[in-house]
Design a protein around this motif. Structure first.
Motif, PDB file in Angstrom:
ATOM      1  N   ASP A 165       0.855  -1.186   0.000  1.00 59.48           N
ATOM      2  CA  ASP A 165       0.000   0.000   0.000  1.00 59.48           C
ATOM      3  C   ASP A 165       0.893   1.239   0.000  1.00 59.48           C
ATOM      4  O   ASP A 165       1.605   1.509   0.974  1.00 59.48           O
ATOM      5  CB  ASP A 165      -0.905  -0.027   1.234  1.00 59.48           C
ATOM      6  CG  ASP A 165      -1.871   1.148   1.275  1.00 59.48           C
ATOM      7  OD1 ASP A 165      -1.857   1.972   0.343  1.00 59.48           O
ATOM      8  OD2 ASP A 165      -2.635   1.241   2.259  1.00 59.48           O
ATOM      9  N   LYS A 166       0.843   2.009  -1.078  1.00 64.47           N
ATOM     10  CA  LYS A 166       1.714   3.173  -1.215  1.00 64.47           C
ATOM     11  C   LYS A 166       1.367   4.280  -0.227  1.00 64.47           C
ATOM     12  O   LYS A 166       2.201   5.157   0.044  1.00 64.47           O
ATOM     13  CB  LYS A 166       1.653   3.708  -2.641  1.00 64.47           C
ATOM     14  CG  LYS A 166       2.204   2.735  -3.671  1.00 64.47           C
ATOM     15  CD  LYS A 166       2.163   3.324  -5.064  1.00 64.47           C
ATOM     16  CE  LYS A 166       2.731   2.339  -6.084  1.00 64.47           C
ATOM     17  NZ  LYS A 166       2.693   2.896  -7.463  1.00 64.47           N
ATOM     18  N   ASP A 167       0.155   4.260   0.320  1.00 65.52           N
ATOM     19  CA  ASP A 167      -0.222   5.272   1.310  1.00 65.52           C
ATOM     20  C   ASP A 167       0.346   4.947   2.694  1.00 65.52           C
ATOM     21  O   ASP A 167       0.381   5.829   3.566  1.00 65.52           O
ATOM     22  CB  ASP A 167      -1.748   5.372   1.403  1.00 65.52           C
ATOM     23  CG  ASP A 167      -2.374   5.894   0.109  1.00 65.52           C
ATOM     24  OD1 ASP A 167      -1.687   6.650  -0.602  1.00 65.52           O
ATOM     25  OD2 ASP A 167      -3.526   5.505  -0.174  1.00 65.52           O
ATOM     26  N   SER A 168       0.757   3.713   2.898  1.00 64.87           N
ATOM     27  CA  SER A 168       1.263   3.298   4.211  1.00 64.87           C
ATOM     28  C   SER A 168       2.765   2.987   4.206  1.00 64.87           C
ATOM     29  O   SER A 168       3.404   3.041   5.250  1.00 64.87           O
ATOM     30  CB  SER A 168       0.494   2.061   4.710  1.00 64.87           C
ATOM     31  OG  SER A 168      -0.887   2.313   4.776  1.00 64.87           O
ATOM     32  N   VAL A 169       3.298   2.657   3.040  1.00 60.75           N
ATOM     33  CA  VAL A 169       4.714   2.284   2.935  1.00 60.75           C
ATOM     34  C   VAL A 169       5.419   3.266   2.017  1.00 60.75           C
ATOM     35  O   VAL A 169       4.945   3.566   0.911  1.00 60.75           O
ATOM     36  CB  VAL A 169       4.868   0.843   2.387  1.00 60.75           C
ATOM     37  CG1 VAL A 169       6.346   0.481   2.247  1.00 60.75           C
ATOM     38  CG2 VAL A 169       4.167  -0.153   3.299  1.00 60.75           C
ATOM     39  N   LEU A 170       6.545   3.780   2.481  1.00 60.03           N
ATOM     40  CA  LEU A 170       7.349   4.692   1.672  1.00 60.03           C
ATOM     41  C   LEU A 170       8.136   3.884   0.656  1.00 60.03           C
ATOM     42  O   LEU A 170       9.068   3.160   1.001  1.00 60.03           O
ATOM     43  CB  LEU A 170       8.290   5.487   2.572  1.00 60.03           C
ATOM     44  CG  LEU A 170       9.204   6.497   1.859  1.00 60.03           C
ATOM     45  CD1 LEU A 170       8.366   7.542   1.119  1.00 60.03           C
ATOM     46  CD2 LEU A 170      10.144   7.159   2.872  1.00 60.03           C
ATOM     47  N   ILE A 171       7.736   3.990  -0.600  1.00 61.88           N
ATOM     48  CA  ILE A 171       8.368   3.239  -1.685  1.00 61.88           C
ATOM     49  C   ILE A 171       9.043   4.222  -2.627  1.00 61.88           C
ATOM     50  O   ILE A 171       8.379   5.072  -3.239  1.00 61.88           O
ATOM     51  CB  ILE A 171       7.333   2.387  -2.454  1.00 61.88           C
ATOM     52  CG1 ILE A 171       6.601   1.439  -1.494  1.00 61.88           C
ATOM     53  CG2 ILE A 171       8.023   1.586  -3.557  1.00 61.88           C
ATOM     54  CD1 ILE A 171       5.483   0.656  -2.155  1.00 61.88           C
ATOM     55  N   GLU A 172      10.360   4.107  -2.745  1.00 64.16           N
ATOM     56  CA  GLU A 172      11.121   4.987  -3.625  1.00 64.16           C
ATOM     57  C   GLU A 172      12.475   4.348  -3.926  1.00 64.16           C
ATOM     58  O   GLU A 172      12.964   3.517  -3.149  1.00 64.16           O
ATOM     59  CB  GLU A 172      11.322   6.359  -2.969  1.00 64.16           C
ATOM     60  CG  GLU A 172      12.094   6.319  -1.664  1.00 64.16           C
ATOM     61  CD  GLU A 172      12.238   7.686  -1.022  1.00 64.16           C
ATOM     62  OE1 GLU A 172      11.510   8.611  -1.440  1.00 64.16           O
ATOM     63  OE2 GLU A 172      13.076   7.838  -0.116  1.00 64.16           O
ATOM     64  N   PRO A 173      13.085   4.720  -5.040  1.00 63.95           N
ATOM     65  CA  PRO A 173      14.410   4.171  -5.353  1.00 63.95           C
ATOM     66  C   PRO A 173      15.468   4.745  -4.416  1.00 63.95           C
ATOM     67  O   PRO A 173      15.426   5.931  -4.064  1.00 63.95           O
ATOM     68  CB  PRO A 173      14.647   4.599  -6.802  1.00 63.95           C
ATOM     69  CG  PRO A 173      13.758   5.789  -6.992  1.00 63.95           C
ATOM     70  CD  PRO A 173      12.566   5.573  -6.121  1.00 63.95           C
ATOM     71  N   LYS A 174      16.383   3.899  -4.006  1.00 66.37           N
ATOM     72  CA  LYS A 174      17.446   4.350  -3.116  1.00 66.37           C
ATOM     73  C   LYS A 174      18.687   4.717  -3.907  1.00 66.37           C
ATOM     74  O   LYS A 174      18.969   4.126  -4.959  1.00 66.37           O
ATOM     75  CB  LYS A 174      17.783   3.257  -2.100  1.00 66.37           C
ATOM     76  CG  LYS A 174      16.734   3.062  -1.019  1.00 66.37           C
ATOM     77  CD  LYS A 174      17.227   2.098   0.056  1.00 66.37           C
ATOM     78  CE  LYS A 174      16.210   2.000   1.180  1.00 66.37           C
ATOM     79  NZ  LYS A 174      16.670   1.115   2.271  1.00 66.37           N
TER      80      LYS A 174
END
Length: 322
Positions: free
Chosen positions: A127-136
């Motif tokens: 869930d993108k609203d609950s988990v910070l998803i981004e390239p490192k």
């Protein structure tokens, strides 16, 4: 006669109890070797890892944790670690099946086990609203402490899954990689993601680093091997070649030998004799005393019965004076 059988019963029970730990510890479960400090028999190995491994009737080795029992696929004693497989993890066999409820793997922190830093965890359809998803950034591989706690959407393994490298793209699955610093972090992630899988980097040793490692499914769990002089002496073939173990009640070190237990090593006759005979002697004396007491009680009851006479339904005592 009753006294004699009671005496034999007490002696037999005592001897069996004393020598129960002298049985040879099993060294394999299926094709997986079991060596110190691990064990699948109580009293063998190190007490730090007591009851952590279980060998099923079908010779399948399981690792016990607070979150469940997991099959063990491999144990390495050179770089002490074991590899477990979680049956709830995502797999290439069913790449689109990410809707089942996953039970996160966790460790007992009171034991000498730890999650290896060679593990990577892949989370699917979060869930993108609950988990910070981004390239490192690229430098995170060298300096992970300088990076945040986001789930890396550009992780290498998401684009190169073992056995099915294109599964994410072909099945339109979102994927990100994250290394939880604690089991609690893993549980929190799974509250907002549909599934996960564990991949560890296995050393193959055929090339130079970093190309000497390949990704494989599973979770690597590291453990420590407590090295003690007593255990080294116990296992020394020149000193009898015993097996390192412990007393199941006191947890004290015991060298397990074919003909009994020892506090040092198997060829130390004084140690073995003292360990076995002292215990037996004490329990035998206790057993004899108990048998004598029971025998005396039986004799007393019989004597009372022999002094009583029943006549016409009225019980009288033949020694009574009128």
């Amino acid at each position: 006669m009753a006294f004699f059988f009671l005496f034999l019963l007490c002696i037999t029970t005592t001897i069996n109890k004393v020598y129960s730990q002298s049985a040879v510890c099993r060294t394999y479960c299926g094709d997986i070797p079991i060596h110190y400090p691990l064990s699948i028999d109580d009293g063998c190995g190190s007490p730090y890892y007591r009851n952590m491994l279980l060998c099923s009737n079908s010779s399948i080795l399981h690792f016990r944790t607070p979150s469940g029992s997991y099959p063990v696929s491999y144990i390495d004693y050179t770089e002490p670690h074991l590899v477990i497989t979680d049956p709830f993890m995502w797999s290439c066999a069913n790449p689109t099946d990410t809707s089942f409820a996953a039970t996160p793997f966790s460790l007992d922190t009171s034991k000498r086990f730890s999650l290896s830093t060679r593990n990577e965890y892949l989370f699917f359809n979060c869930d993108k609203d609950s988990v910070l998803i981004e390239p490192k950034p690229a430098y995170c591989d060298r300096f992970p402490d300088r990076c945040g706690s986001s789930c890396d959407s550009s992780g290498y393994l998401c684009r190169n899954l073992p056995s099915c490298p294109n599964a994410v793209l072909e099945n339109n699955i979102s994927c990100c990689t994250y290394y939880p610093k604690a089991s609690e972090s893993l549980r929190l992630m799974l509250k907002h993601c549909e599934s996960y899988t564990g991949v560890y980097w296995k050393t193959i040793g055929t090339t130079v680093p970093p190309y000497d490692q390949v990704p494989e499914y599973g979770i690597r769990v590291d453990f420590e091997i407590p090295v003690t002089t007593r255990c080294l002496e116990c296992e020394d073939k020149r000193k009898g070649g015993g097996v390192c173990g412990f007393d199941t009640e006191s947890r004290d070190f015991v060298c397990l030998c074919q003909d009994g237990n020892a506090t040092t090593f198997c060829s130390d006759a004084k140690s073995r004799h003292r360990t076995s005979s002292t215990v037996i002697a004490g329990t035998v004396v206790f057993s004899v005393a108990g048998a004598v007491g029971i025998g005396a009680l039986v004799w007393f009851v019989r004597k009372i019965k022999s002094n009583k006479v029943v006549s016409c339904g009225v019980q009288t005592n033949e020694n009574r004076y009128f």
